[in-house]
Write a protein that holds these residues in place. Sequence first.
Motif, PDB file in Angstrom:
ATOM      1  N   PRO A  81       3.741 -51.240  69.145  1.00 51.35           N
ATOM      2  CA  PRO A  81       3.681 -52.344  70.110  1.00 51.35           C
ATOM      3  C   PRO A  81       4.905 -52.399  71.028  1.00 51.35           C
ATOM      4  CG  PRO A  81       2.886 -53.094  67.989  1.00 51.35           C
ATOM      5  CD  PRO A  81       3.437 -51.700  67.780  1.00 51.35           C
ATOM      6  N   ASP A  82       6.090 -52.066  70.517  1.00 45.89           N
ATOM      7  CA  ASP A  82       7.306 -52.077  71.335  1.00 45.89           C
ATOM      8  C   ASP A  82       7.305 -50.997  72.405  1.00 45.89           C
ATOM      9  OD1 ASP A  82       8.211 -54.151  69.728  1.00 45.89           O
ATOM     10  OD2 ASP A  82       9.478 -52.858  68.508  1.00 45.89           O
ATOM     11  N   GLU A  83       6.666 -49.874  72.133  1.00 48.24           N
ATOM     12  CA  GLU A  83       6.629 -48.756  73.079  1.00 48.24           C
ATOM     13  C   GLU A  83       5.570 -48.918  74.160  1.00 48.24           C
ATOM     14  OE1 GLU A  83       7.814 -45.297  69.832  1.00 48.24           O
ATOM     15  OE2 GLU A  83       5.715 -45.749  70.251  1.00 48.24           O
ATOM     16  N   TRP A  84       4.553 -49.681  73.869  1.00 50.47           N
ATOM     17  CA  TRP A  84       3.410 -49.811  74.782  1.00 50.47           C
ATOM     18  C   TRP A  84       3.827 -50.481  76.085  1.00 50.47           C
ATOM     19  CZ3 TRP A  84      -0.805 -47.913  76.355  1.00 50.47           C
ATOM     20  CH2 TRP A  84      -1.768 -48.654  77.025  1.00 50.47           C
ATOM     21  N   GLN A  85       3.551 -49.816  77.192  1.00 52.97           N
ATOM     22  CA  GLN A  85       3.906 -50.318  78.520  1.00 52.97           C
ATOM     23  C   GLN A  85       2.700 -50.848  79.296  1.00 52.97           C
ATOM     24  OE1 GLN A  85       7.214 -50.402  79.716  1.00 52.97           O
ATOM     25  NE2 GLN A  85       7.585 -49.974  77.561  1.00 52.97           N
ATOM     26  N   GLY A  86       1.543 -50.876  78.663  1.00 54.66           N
ATOM     27  CA  GLY A  86       0.368 -51.456  79.301  1.00 54.66           C
ATOM     28  C   GLY A  86      -0.568 -50.470  79.959  1.00 54.66           C
ATOM     29  N   GLU A  87      -0.207 -49.175  79.963  1.00 56.99           N
ATOM     30  CA  GLU A  87      -1.065 -48.191  80.610  1.00 56.99           C
ATOM     31  C   GLU A  87      -0.783 -46.801  80.050  1.00 56.99           C
ATOM     32  OE1 GLU A  87      -2.404 -46.965  85.135  1.00 56.99           O
ATOM     33  OE2 GLU A  87      -0.710 -48.293  84.845  1.00 56.99           O
ATOM     34  N   ALA A  88      -1.868 -46.087  79.741  1.00 55.38           N
ATOM     35  CA  ALA A  88      -1.730 -44.700  79.285  1.00 55.38           C
ATOM     36  C   ALA A  88      -1.824 -43.770  80.484  1.00 55.38           C
ATOM     37  CB  ALA A  88      -2.831 -44.374  78.277  1.00 55.38           C
ATOM     38  N   PRO A  89      -1.248 -42.587  80.388  1.00 55.23           N
ATOM     39  CA  PRO A  89      -1.339 -41.640  81.505  1.00 55.23           C
ATOM     40  C   PRO A  89      -2.782 -41.222  81.770  1.00 55.23           C
ATOM     41  CG  PRO A  89       0.015 -40.750  79.714  1.00 55.23           C
ATOM     42  CD  PRO A  89      -0.500 -42.064  79.270  1.00 55.23           C
ATOM     43  N   GLU A  90      -3.038 -40.849  83.014  1.00 58.11           N
ATOM     44  CA  GLU A  90      -4.351 -40.326  83.389  1.00 58.11           C
ATOM     45  C   GLU A  90      -4.515 -38.925  82.828  1.00 58.11           C
ATOM     46  OE1 GLU A  90      -6.985 -41.656  85.136  1.00 58.11           O
ATOM     47  OE2 GLU A  90      -5.893 -43.537  84.936  1.00 58.11           O
ATOM     48  N   SER A  91      -5.737 -38.584  82.466  1.00 61.97           N
ATOM     49  CA  SER A  91      -6.031 -37.223  82.028  1.00 61.97           C
ATOM     50  C   SER A  91      -6.123 -36.301  83.230  1.00 61.97           C
ATOM     51  CB  SER A  91      -7.340 -37.191  81.245  1.00 61.97           C
ATOM     52  OG  SER A  91      -7.239 -37.946  80.081  1.00 61.97           O
ATOM     53  N   PRO A  92      -5.700 -35.053  83.074  1.00 58.98           N
ATOM     54  CA  PRO A  92      -5.817 -34.114  84.202  1.00 58.98           C
ATOM     55  C   PRO A  92      -7.272 -33.725  84.426  1.00 58.98           C
ATOM     56  CG  PRO A  92      -5.022 -32.988  82.249  1.00 58.98           C
ATOM     57  CD  PRO A  92      -5.082 -34.451  81.910  1.00 58.98           C
ATOM     58  N   ASN A  93      -7.567 -33.241  85.601  1.00 56.18           N
ATOM     59  CA  ASN A  93      -8.900 -32.747  85.889  1.00 56.18           C
ATOM     60  C   ASN A  93      -9.143 -31.462  85.118  1.00 56.18           C
ATOM     61  OD1 ASN A  93      -9.598 -34.765  87.723  1.00 56.18           O
ATOM     62  ND2 ASN A  93      -8.552 -33.718  89.380  1.00 56.18           N
ATOM     63  N   CYS A  94     -10.410 -31.202  84.839  1.00 55.24           N
ATOM     64  CA  CYS A  94     -10.805 -29.970  84.180  1.00 55.24           C
ATOM     65  C   CYS A  94     -10.413 -28.791  85.053  1.00 55.24           C
ATOM     66  CB  CYS A  94     -12.313 -29.978  83.931  1.00 55.24           C
ATOM     67  SG  CYS A  94     -12.913 -28.497  83.124  1.00 55.24           S
ATOM     68  N   ARG A  95      -9.813 -27.762  84.431  1.00 53.80           N
ATOM     69  CA  ARG A  95      -9.345 -26.617  85.204  1.00 53.80           C
ATOM     70  C   ARG A  95     -10.147 -25.362  84.930  1.00 53.80           C
ATOM     71  NH1 ARG A  95      -3.144 -25.807  85.035  1.00 53.80           N
ATOM     72  NH2 ARG A  95      -3.860 -24.233  86.492  1.00 53.80           N
ATOM     73  N   GLY A  96     -11.265 -25.500  84.290  1.00 52.52           N
ATOM     74  CA  GLY A  96     -12.015 -24.298  83.961  1.00 52.52           C
ATOM     75  C   GLY A  96     -13.491 -24.597  83.790  1.00 52.52           C
TER      76      GLY A  96
END
Length: 100
Positions: A81-96
């Motif tokens: 809970p202390d580390e959570w900043q309210g948003e996870a990173p976006e996943s990259p687009n499929c590259r293959g």
Amino acid sequence: MAVQNDIEQKLSALEPALLVVENESHRHSVPANSETHFKVTLVSEQFRGMRAVKRHQSVYGLLKDELAGPVHALALHLYTPDEWQGEAPESPNCRGGNGL
């Protein structure tokens, strides 16, 4: 959504303050309505004092059946809970993939 529901139920064992399971299969070269690629954002007090590798191992252990079968890719974003900043990173687009 059977696989997604199974993932959500099994990860509830970590008593999450936040659990978001996103089916990202549509972003990859798989048949329509697939459940093969997931992004998990999980915030749990149980991760306190754990290094990232140990957190991942705890999730892998709970989802071993899914990872041995229908799930091809699993993006994990695991926080206390202390580390959570309210948003996870976006996943990259499929590259293959060769398209189906």
